[in-house]
Design an enzyme around this catalytic site. Structure first.
Site, PDB file in Angstrom:
ATOM      1  N   HIS A  45      40.997  -9.711  13.066  1.00  7.81           N
ATOM      2  CA  HIS A  45      40.758  -9.341  14.456  1.00  7.81           C
ATOM      3  C   HIS A  45      41.608  -8.136  14.802  1.00  7.81           C
ATOM      4  O   HIS A  45      42.568  -7.826  14.105  1.00  7.81           O
ATOM      5  CB  HIS A  45      41.129 -10.496  15.397  1.00  7.81           C
ATOM      6  N   THR A  47      44.025  -6.989  17.769  1.00  4.61           N
ATOM      7  CA  THR A  47      44.714  -7.465  18.965  1.00  4.61           C
ATOM      8  C   THR A  47      44.724  -6.337  19.989  1.00  4.61           C
ATOM      9  O   THR A  47      45.206  -5.246  19.704  1.00  4.61           O
ATOM     10  CB  THR A  47      46.152  -7.898  18.639  1.00  4.61           C
ATOM     11  N   MET A 103      50.136  -1.218  21.510  1.00  4.57           N
ATOM     12  CA  MET A 103      49.300  -0.529  20.542  1.00  4.57           C
ATOM     13  C   MET A 103      48.300  -1.508  19.931  1.00  4.57           C
ATOM     14  O   MET A 103      48.704  -2.422  19.211  1.00  4.57           O
ATOM     15  CB  MET A 103      50.150   0.077  19.423  1.00  4.57           C
ATOM     16  N   HIS A 105      45.938  -3.189  17.364  1.00  7.18           N
ATOM     17  CA  HIS A 105      46.133  -3.165  15.912  1.00  7.18           C
ATOM     18  C   HIS A 105      45.407  -4.326  15.244  1.00  7.18           C
ATOM     19  O   HIS A 105      45.066  -5.300  15.888  1.00  7.18           O
ATOM     20  CB  HIS A 105      47.629  -3.229  15.573  1.00  7.18           C
ATOM     21  N   SER A 107      46.331  -6.883  12.364  1.00  3.72           N
ATOM     22  CA  SER A 107      47.385  -7.398  11.485  1.00  3.72           C
ATOM     23  C   SER A 107      46.745  -7.885  10.196  1.00  3.72           C
ATOM     24  O   SER A 107      45.686  -8.500  10.209  1.00  3.72           O
ATOM     25  CB  SER A 107      48.117  -8.567  12.149  1.00  3.72           C
ATOM     26  N   TYR A 110      51.239 -11.797   8.061  1.00  5.77           N
ATOM     27  CA  TYR A 110      52.360 -12.254   8.869  1.00  5.77           C
ATOM     28  C   TYR A 110      53.408 -12.823   7.929  1.00  5.77           C
ATOM     29  O   TYR A 110      53.085 -13.547   6.992  1.00  5.77           O
ATOM     30  CB  TYR A 110      51.937 -13.354   9.847  1.00  5.77           C
TER      31      TYR A 110
END
Length: 168
Positions: A45, A47, A103, A105, A107, A110
């Site tokens: 996804h 964000t 911003m 982005h 990801s 993690y």
């Protein structure tokens, strides 16, 4: 008259859902990074609003209001930035950026990586998908997720609502 929402404040994020085949392409890169560096699995996804603390009804209303009158739009990956989370900065049209300080982005991984591991992961992204920088995709759905930032397993993350962007 409805009673005021008495639910506890929780952490929510707004995600732009990536379409197929982009979702599968990102998932392949993410799987390769997790194989090399570990970390929890999560849905690909972008964000667009991160980690805001609200009551559930407020968060749902914010998502619905953000989607009103917004047509599907094109997002573009502008690079690979190895920060705390390895991420791809995503450029959105100015009217689609919900907070100037944030911003948008994608990801990819993690985890708590050393600077050296972040650089290795950045290189791995380029090995896994040489053409990821410059990747463009249409965003036609925004999703509200409950995203407890203290949950490092991400198992408590929950899809709350999806807003479909309508062509004008």
């Amino acid at each position: 008259m409805e009673p005021a929402d008495q639910s506890p404040e929780e952490v929510y994020s707004v995600w732009a859902l990536t379409p197929e085949p982009v979702r599968s392409r990102l998932r392949g890169v993410m799987d390769g990074l997790r194989a090399a560096h570990g970390g929890p699995a999560f849905e690909p996804h972008a964000t667009v609003v991160g980690a805001i603390r609200l009551r559930r009804s407020q968060a749902i209303e914010m998502l619905r209001a953000a989607a009103v009158g917004v047509s599907p739009y094109t997002a573009r990956v502008t690079g690979v930035a190895p920060r705390r989370l390895l991420l791809l900065p995503v450029r959105l049209p100015p009217a689609r950026t919900y907070s100037r300080a944030y911003m948008p982005h994608v990801s990819l991984l993690y985890g708590d990586l050393t600077d050296e591991e972040k650089e290795e992961a950045r290189k791995k992204v380029e090995e896994l998908d040489k053409n990821i920088c410059g990747l463009q995709f249409e965003i036609s759905e925004l999703a509200l997720y409950r995203t407890d930032t203290e949950d490092k397993t991400l198992e408590s993350w929950e899809l709350v609502e999806v807003a479909h962007l309508e062509k004008k």
